[in-house]
Design an enzyme around this catalytic site. Sequence first.
Site, PDB file in Angstrom:
ATOM      1  N   ASP A 154      -9.294  -0.661   3.544  1.00  0.00           N
ATOM      2  CA  ASP A 154      -8.726  -0.393   4.864  1.00  0.00           C
ATOM      3  C   ASP A 154      -9.584  -0.978   5.959  1.00  0.00           C
ATOM      4  O   ASP A 154      -9.080  -1.588   6.902  1.00  0.00           O
ATOM      5  CB  ASP A 154      -8.605   1.119   5.072  1.00  0.00           C
ATOM      6  N   ASP A 206       0.826  -1.200   0.000  1.00  0.00           N
ATOM      7  CA  ASP A 206       0.000   0.000   0.000  1.00  0.00           C
ATOM      8  C   ASP A 206       0.862   1.253   0.000  1.00  0.00           C
ATOM      9  O   ASP A 206       0.627   2.210  -0.745  1.00  0.00           O
ATOM     10  CB  ASP A 206      -0.893  -0.018   1.248  1.00  0.00           C
TER      11      ASP A 206
END
Lengths: 244, 461
Positions: B382, B209
């Site tokens: 997330d 990420d």
Amino acid sequence: MTVAAGAGYALIALGPAFSLFAGVIARKPFLVLTLLSSTLFWLVSLIVLSGIWRGFLPLKSGAWWPYVILILTSVAFQEGVRLVFWRLYKKVEEMLDAFADRIAKPRLCLTDKMLISLAGGLGHGLAHAVFFCLSLLTPAFGQATFYVERCSRMPFFLVSAIISLGFLVIHTFSMIIAFNGYGERKKSDQIFVPVIHLIAAVMTLINLAPGGCLIGTPLLCVMAALTLQYSWRMVGQRLTEHEH
Amino acid sequence: MDPAAEPPAPAPTSAAAATILDTLGEEVLAVMSPVSICMALVVLLISLLAPPTSSPSAPPPVTAATLVYLESPSDSAGQKLVGALLDAAVFVVLVALVTFALVALYYYRCTGCLKNYMRFSAFFVLFSMGGGIAVAALRRLDAPLDAPTALLLLFNASAVGVLSVFASAVPILVRQGYMVALAVIVAAWLSRLPEWTTWIMLVALALYDLVAVLAPRGPLRMLVELASSRDDELPALIYESRPTLGPAEMQPADSGRSAANLYARVGQQDDLGPAMVEMRDLGGRRSREMARPSGGSTFQIEGEMPTTATTHTSTQVVTPHQHAVIQIEQREEEETAPLVSAASANSSAPAQEQRQISSSEPPDDEFEMFESSRGIKLGLGDFVFYSVLVGRAAMYDLMTVYACYLAIIAGLGCTLILLSICRHALPALPISIMLGVVFYFLTRLLMEPFVVGASTNLVMF
């Protein structure tokens, strides 16, 4: 421990915390953030303490003096963390005041500051209740319950819930007293808080003696009531002073 | 102090002027509450559906995350570590490939393909995976429900879910609820992976990420830039929070009220004449079309607002994630025709809008106020990976759950602070996941013997 009993124990330990949260803290988002950060602080202090003590565990169950040293070091460390929290709070207060000036709104008033210290104290108390009481409670659902040998009159969970309630009250209101003491530089407040914390923690040592929890736990509740009364008096004084 | 001589002072306890403490931190809390709710639901689901530890658990599903190595309890630690590393590497490569494919599709404007695939995948998650969880829960609770009814209810719920996530005129609470439900289902499913694989995969994804959002040729960064250069919606599932505006108002009630206000406002706009149409887009920019009441039906496009130079919090944390495990592309494509997208209008008071309409000129400063009430956006991936971490912590003990929860929230807070400084899309995973992993192992190894030893002897401090 049945679900009903478990819910009962959890409410004994956390009921006042829930009502404080719902009634006071949930109304202002900043206080919720303060609560979360103070809970994190307490957790970090607990992790550091357990890191220091890890080498000496498990303690011999018969001897009581290792527990004395444990209590002394833990309380001293946590009071130190409270001072650090106070310094951090002062910085945040400066930033908030500068922000308020920038957007032309009034600065933090006395009740605001007390609310922030209440949220901080509640965070400490909540962390204590969660890590010392609740985390042992929730895995124990199912059949049978647990009694400690030295305290055979009451279920273990009930005793730990009552102790957690006492400590919740002590932590919450001693934070208000402590912040007031640091802010006003009043020695009496500054000394009161660590002393109460220490006495309360030492009283739990009475639980090590057989049958001691019948004496130790009510005494702890007395300490909690003392803290509550002192805080009430102090806040009343401050608010009446502020009005005039 | 002589009370008779002094004039009575006004009561300071009820704040006559609202201080900043009343509304500060609303947006942050508006993001943290759904994250907390999602984590709580996942922990609840996992503890409800946990297989009894005595019986040997069913072999974990063969997924993309276990292609190379399937962990079994009898392997040595070294084997498990190497196997988990290989698994995580394969998984990250798969996710990267899929993200690049998504960027390519978006670049070549295959919007129909993207849209339909997203709708299908959302329906699949809700119907098939959600259905599996529902069946397991029903079985565990011994609840009587016959198959046709269950099928009907499940189908309806999934259809409403797809509509609420992708269509525009849906109440914000329903949309947020379904987003959280999607995240819960995916996270509960992902938690079935074996332990070592889960931890190493989480760390690998956090690093991926970081690279994907911040590196110049990272796929997610390219996607964000493409979307913002086209003034278009990001093709991903993103949770949007709508902060409240009034002082000392509770969040859930107000978002319900703001939804009601939304509909009232749409009606008022129709009545008043000049049709104000807003298209919300990425990067805080807005193009607004307003028809002047005089001179027919000419549409004028107002100038675009500066992107990230505003001091208002129109910033986002965007991390769309694809899960190669279940072959879901979580994307969203906004309808290209301008609509009064009620979901995208913000929750300002109706009075402001009326003022704007009646003045019939572009009030840029009021436009800034619109910008200031925008919420923070957080990608659904997330939610999923935070919940996977907490769910895996739940499988050990509840003390680790609380510690990991606090760590994740602290990481999220740090990321949001960084966001207010940096003002461009930031990866939300790295800080939280790293903190969560560190706290998990510290709690498990250090804190638990200490605290359990102390509290079972009723020695507390």
